[in-house]
Scaffold this active site. Structure first.
Site, PDB file in Angstrom:
ATOM      1  N   CYS A 160       0.865  -1.178   0.000  1.00  0.00           N
ATOM      2  CA  CYS A 160       0.000   0.000   0.000  1.00  0.00           C
ATOM      3  C   CYS A 160       0.906   1.235   0.000  1.00  0.00           C
ATOM      4  CB  CYS A 160      -0.895  -0.003   1.242  1.00  0.00           C
ATOM      5  SG  CYS A 160      -1.815   1.541   1.460  1.00  0.00           S
ATOM      6  N   ASP A 216      -0.183  -5.893   0.289  1.00  0.00           N
ATOM      7  CA  ASP A 216      -1.432  -6.183  -0.407  1.00  0.00           C
ATOM      8  C   ASP A 216      -1.193  -7.452  -1.216  1.00  0.00           C
ATOM      9  OD1 ASP A 216      -3.041  -3.983   0.377  1.00  0.00           O
ATOM     10  OD2 ASP A 216      -1.989  -2.701  -1.044  1.00  0.00           O
TER      11      ASP A 216
END
Length: 153
Positions: A51, A58
């Protein structure tokens, strides 16, 4: 020694280091030895990026389908390229589309599509899809086979 379509590959068959960033990753290609249209699929069920705001990891299941033109992507170089996103901060949409656009620019395929099936962030899964246009006629293009996110139930 006989020259082959694999001459010039530098990453295959040897030790390699994961590139620090997608910009540093070197994709490699070989000539397509076939003269018929067909589809190639790469699935990366453990794709990871960061992120850009929090630095938290992620995760996504990426599916890349393409109908080759003159070139095939060398799979180890693709693996290293995708792995280079591990320390790269970008939103899901940017990662997914950037991968597709770089492959299109590098390979000049007849057709390419990508499905980025991202796992929930903040309780919301984000799926990102893109393709270069209509699929060529006469080529079997199967469903990507990734079910929509259903949580635990």
């Amino acid at each position: 020694m006989t020259k082959t379509i694999y001459d010039g590959l530098i990453q295959l068959g040897g030790a390699t280091i994961l590139p620090e960033s997608p910009e540093e990753a070197e994709l490699e290609r070989v000539q397509n030895p076939q003269d018929v249209p067909y589809m190639v699929r790469f699935a990366a069920p453990e794709f990871t990026s960061l992120c850009p705001m929090t630095g938290q990891p992620d995760f996504a299941h990426l599916v890349i389908d393409y109908v080759p033109g003159e070139w095939l992507v060398e799979s180890k170089s693709l693996k290293l390229y995708l792995g280079s996103f591990r320390n790269h901060g970008a939103f899901h949409e940017d990662c997914t589309i950037s991968i597709a656009r770089r492959l299109v620019e590098f390979l000049e395929p007849q057709w390419l599509r990508i499905g980025g099936y991202w796992y929930p962030r903040g309780g919301i899964p984000i799926d990102v899809f893109w393709q270069t246009g209509a699929a060529p006629t006469g080529v079997w293009i199967p469903d990507q086979g990734v079910p929509p996110y259903r949580g635990r139930g």
